[in-house]
Design a protein around this motif. Structure first.
Motif, PDB file in Angstrom:
ATOM      1  N   ALA A   7       0.787  -1.267  -0.064  1.00 48.52           N
ATOM      2  CA  ALA A   7      -0.046   0.036  -0.166  1.00 48.52           C
ATOM      3  C   ALA A   7       0.773   1.322  -0.016  1.00 48.52           C
ATOM      4  CB  ALA A   7      -0.864   0.130   1.291  1.00 48.52           C
ATOM      5  N   ASP A   8       0.399   2.220  -0.798  1.00 49.74           N
ATOM      6  CA  ASP A   8       1.142   3.572  -0.737  1.00 49.74           C
ATOM      7  C   ASP A   8       0.584   4.568   0.444  1.00 49.74           C
ATOM      8  OD1 ASP A   8       2.837   5.555  -1.115  1.00 49.74           O
ATOM      9  OD2 ASP A   8       1.979   5.912  -3.159  1.00 49.74           O
ATOM     10  N   PHE A   9       0.895   4.533   1.503  1.00 52.88           N
ATOM     11  CA  PHE A   9       0.493   5.170   2.695  1.00 52.88           C
ATOM     12  C   PHE A   9       0.683   6.631   2.678  1.00 52.88           C
ATOM     13  CE2 PHE A   9       0.960   0.895   4.584  1.00 52.88           C
ATOM     14  CZ  PHE A   9      -0.309   0.725   5.023  1.00 52.88           C
ATOM     15  N   ASN A  22       0.111   9.076   0.176  1.00 50.66           N
ATOM     16  CA  ASN A  22      -1.063   9.559  -0.516  1.00 50.66           C
ATOM     17  C   ASN A  22      -2.409   9.521   0.319  1.00 50.66           C
ATOM     18  OD1 ASN A  22       0.913  10.366  -2.276  1.00 50.66           O
ATOM     19  ND2 ASN A  22       0.342   8.659  -3.622  1.00 50.66           N
ATOM     20  N   GLU A  23      -2.691   8.489   1.146  1.00 51.51           N
ATOM     21  CA  GLU A  23      -3.876   8.296   1.798  1.00 51.51           C
ATOM     22  C   GLU A  23      -3.689   8.044   3.322  1.00 51.51           C
ATOM     23  OE1 GLU A  23      -8.060   6.447   0.349  1.00 51.51           O
ATOM     24  OE2 GLU A  23      -6.148   6.024  -0.986  1.00 51.51           O
ATOM     25  N   ASP A  24      -4.907   8.248   3.900  1.00 46.51           N
ATOM     26  CA  ASP A  24      -4.857   8.054   5.362  1.00 46.51           C
ATOM     27  C   ASP A  24      -4.677   6.497   5.769  1.00 46.51           C
ATOM     28  OD1 ASP A  24      -5.474   8.374   8.163  1.00 46.51           O
ATOM     29  OD2 ASP A  24      -7.426   7.353   7.816  1.00 46.51           O
ATOM     30  N   GLU A  25      -3.597   6.065   6.527  1.00 46.90           N
ATOM     31  CA  GLU A  25      -3.141   4.928   6.619  1.00 46.90           C
ATOM     32  C   GLU A  25      -4.310   3.826   7.407  1.00 46.90           C
ATOM     33  OE1 GLU A  25       0.278   5.577   9.332  1.00 46.90           O
ATOM     34  OE2 GLU A  25      -0.936   4.280  10.766  1.00 46.90           O
ATOM     35  N   GLU A  26      -5.376   4.405   8.135  1.00 44.78           N
ATOM     36  CA  GLU A  26      -6.403   3.815   8.755  1.00 44.78           C
ATOM     37  C   GLU A  26      -7.371   3.541   7.704  1.00 44.78           C
ATOM     38  OE1 GLU A  26      -7.820   1.506  11.132  1.00 44.78           O
ATOM     39  OE2 GLU A  26      -5.992   2.363  11.838  1.00 44.78           O
ATOM     40  N   LYS A  27      -7.706   4.413   6.729  1.00 43.96           N
ATOM     41  CA  LYS A  27      -8.424   4.319   5.612  1.00 43.96           C
ATOM     42  C   LYS A  27      -8.177   3.002   4.657  1.00 43.96           C
ATOM     43  CE  LYS A  27     -10.946   7.083   2.520  1.00 43.96           C
ATOM     44  NZ  LYS A  27     -11.060   8.240   1.727  1.00 43.96           N
ATOM     45  N   ILE A  28      -6.629   2.959   4.671  1.00 43.22           N
ATOM     46  CA  ILE A  28      -6.466   2.042   3.649  1.00 43.22           C
ATOM     47  C   ILE A  28      -6.378   0.654   4.256  1.00 43.22           C
ATOM     48  CG2 ILE A  28      -4.208   1.008   2.412  1.00 43.22           C
ATOM     49  CD1 ILE A  28      -3.275   3.942   2.078  1.00 43.22           C
ATOM     50  N   GLU A  38      -9.977  -0.567   4.458  1.00 41.82           N
ATOM     51  CA  GLU A  38     -10.459  -1.039   3.158  1.00 41.82           C
ATOM     52  C   GLU A  38      -9.857  -2.137   2.666  1.00 41.82           C
ATOM     53  OE1 GLU A  38     -12.588   0.416   1.193  1.00 41.82           O
ATOM     54  OE2 GLU A  38     -12.218  -0.369  -0.495  1.00 41.82           O
TER      55      GLU A  38
END
Lengths: 322, 157
Positions: free
Chosen positions: A48-50, A52-58, A61
């Motif tokens: 995962a590319d943390f 660019n996005e919120d880590e918890e959201k990734i 998901e």
């Protein structure tokens, strides 16, 4: 249901197992010099590319996608309910407590769940418990009554935790799958031990412990309850007698070590599914594997954020499925 | 008008193709489902899983081969059926039994081995040769059954 009906689902799971984190990647992330370096390890491995996005959201998901995969391919959807029902009970606890404390429940609810989170919030806050699926009505209503009468969150948790374990085992038995039943029995036993240990540490009496434990085929709840009120040595001896990995040794270590051992025992129990080419086992094992993986990434990133040592992180990181 | 013996022999011949064919259809279908699961995730593996899917299909062909052989020997295909006694009819029926029974069960067993092979291809495509070899081992017993059926049919000439 015949195991041959799982041919498509198992093949998709096998393809997706290649995308699970390898122990080499986890080790690189653990030994990374700092938080940003650990993020880079996960990005480079393709996990995962943390950045660019919120880590918890990734991570949430990732778990949702894993469930979506097994749900969409499983020939009998009801067979996998036992894997996610604990999220429903977590949600009911959060909704009930937020309601009593007059707080918002935003960000506290877990998915995937059997009951849609919006429906659960609506039914509980409007006290329309009958709108929930029948199997949840009694326990949620009881937890609500306990909470509003006593304002004791612990008692409310006790009611819902027991109902949750009973439902996990009940749903697994309904699936009539030997792997699911064995796994659910082990889960129930391990969480029973966790509850009993918590009761031992907080000095609860035998009737309270008995009321908190769910029956299963792995252990005798009355012996466990007695052991929990007889002191740490007796409790240790009983857990040792059950021969569940290194759980007994962990009773004398920290609570974190105990929780890690529970997760490790469960992941060891599902590893057998690697040798099943058909049936429900590979699906259940894959969901467990992803759940464990998400927990591992969360632990590594949170430890790195707080500047913890490599040894501390290694102690907390869960075993991997692959 | 066919004799009772001829009727029994024809039933045996038809069942050889029918039962072995059902086994193959079930087997190919089962492996097909697994293969579709892999292709859904990675279409480039299609050719590798296709070989595995074909393997349980051979039993149906062996059943058909036995049927054609028996019908030909009975003169059904040439339009000049023999006048068989009941005992001779049962002898032909018995000759069809090996491929009928072994064909059905070996197709299912081979399909399970092939499904496991599809799992190998999904995880490690470079090992597909081993997956095919393991599934192909089951074929031995279908071939042995076919051989027995052919030997008995030829012996009844």
């Amino acid at each position: 249901m015949k195991d041959t009906e799982y041919a498509f689902a198992v093949a998709r799971i096998r393809s997706n197992e290649n995308k699970l984190l390898s122990s080499a990647t986890v080790e690189s992330a653990i030994t990374a010099s700092d938080y940003n370096e650990a993020l880079k390890v996960f990005a480079d491995s393709g996990y995962a590319d943390f950045a660019n996005e919120d880590e918890e959201k990734i991570l949430t998901e990732k778990q949702r996608e894993a469930f979506e995969l097994i749900y969409s391919t499983a020939p009998d959807k009801k067979c996998i309910d036992f894997l996610i029902v604990k999220n429903d009970f977590h949600n009911f606890k959060a909704i009930l407590k937020s309601m009593v404390q007059n707080k918002s429940v935003d960000g506290l609810l877990l998915t995937p769940s059997i009951v849609d989170t919006k429906d659960a919030v609506k039914a509980v806050t409007e006290k329309q418990f009958d709108r929930l699926p029948e199997k949840f009505v009694e326990s949620v209503k009881k937890a609500y009554d306990v909470l509003v009468t006593t304002l004791d969150g612990q008692l409310c948790d006790m009611v819902l935790d027991k109902a949750c374990l009973e439902m996990i085992l009940g749903l697994a038995k309904e699936s009539k799958d030997a792997f699911a039943v064995s796994l659910a029995n082990k889960m129930t036993a391990l969480y029973d031990i966790k509850i009993a240990m918590r009761c031992m540490r907080t000095g609860k009496d035998e009737s309270f412990v008995m009321d908190s434990l769910a029956k299963c085929d792995v252990l005798d709840v009355s012996r466990l309850a007695k052991a929990s009120i007889s002191g740490e040595d007796t409790f240790y001896e009983y857990v040792k007698f059950l021969s569940l990995g290194n759980l007994a040794e962990c009773v004398r270590k920290s609570y974190a070590a105990f929780e890690k051992e529970i997760d490790d025992i469960l992941i060891d129990s599902v590893k057998d599914a690697k040798y099943h080419c058909l049936g429900l086992a590979p699906l259940a094992a894959y969901y467990f594997a992803v759940e464990n993986e998400v927990k591992t990434v969360r632990i590594i990133l949170s430890c790195k954020k707080n500047g913890m040592s490599v040894e501390t992180i290694r102690e907390r990181v869960r075993k991997l499925y692959v | 008008m066919f004799s009772s013996g001829m009727a029994i022999a024809i039933i045996g011949a038809v069942l050889a193709a029918l039962v072995a064919g059902i086994g193959s259809a079930k087997g190919v279908g089962m492996v097909g489902e697994a293969a579709a699961g892999v292709v859904a995730e990675d279409p480039s593996k299609f050719s590798k899983v296709l070989i595995l899917q074909l393997l349980p299909g051979t039993q149906g062909l062996y059943g058909l081969l036995t049927t054609v052989l028996v019908l030909s020997q009975l003169g059904v295909l040439s339009g000049a059926p023999l006048n068989l006694t009941v005992a001779q009819g049962w002898a032909y029926f018995g000759a069809c039994l090996p491929i009928m029974i072994v064909g059905y069960f070996s197709a299912i067993a081979q399909a399970r081995a092939a499904v496991a092979g599809v799992g190998i291809v999904a995880k490690n495509p470079s090992q597909n040769g081993k997956a095919i070899t393991m599934a192909a081992m089951v074929e031995t017993y279908a071939i042995l059954a076919l051989l027995v059926s052919i030997l008995v049919v030829n012996g009844l000439k």
